[in-house]
Scaffold this motif. Structure first.
Motif: not given
Length: 125
Positions: A31-35, A46-48, A99-103, A111-117
């Motif tokens: 249910r998450y889009a990933m970035g 920056e976005f990759v 990103d929950f349910e994508g954007s 747009s992103y709800d959770y991040w790694g370290q």
């Protein structure tokens, strides 16, 4: 709640390859889009690359298009970033994000709800 753990970073010579992995906790990974994002010293994050919930759609920054490939395995709750033809300017800490349910705005950090370290990637010339 989703926890993200990146791995696979390291030191590589220019022209080499690395494969980053990001393992997610929980049962709702699909249910998450990933970035993937990156942050070099003294620069903004920056976005990759990004990938849709199903994995059908992918998006890339111009700077990595044709060299990096994002993919996901929903059965393993994991997203990958295959990085080929690495350049010194690719040196950065790489972060995965969910990103929950994508954007529509896949390039936006907001747009992103959770991040790694993060995991360090260093490309030597």
């Amino acid at each position: 709640q989703v926890q993200l753990v990146e791995s696979g970073g390291g030191l590589v010579q220019a022209g080499g390859s690395l494969r980053l992995s990001c393992a997610a906790s929980g049962r709702t990974f699909s249910r998450y889009a990933m970035g993937w994002f990156r942050q070099a010293p003294g620069k903004e994050r920056e976005f990759v690359a990004a990938i849709s919930l199903s994995g059908i759609s992918t998006f890339y920054a111009d700077s990595v298009k044709g060299r990096f490939t994002i993919s996901r395995d929903n059965a393993k709750n994991t997203v990958y970033l295959q990085m080929n033809s690495l350049k010194p300017e690719d040196t950065a800490v790489y972060f995965c994000a969910a990103d929950f349910e994508g954007s529509r705005f896949v390039e936006s950090l907001r747009s992103y709800d959770y991040w790694g370290q993060g995991t360090q990637v260093t490309v030597s010339s």
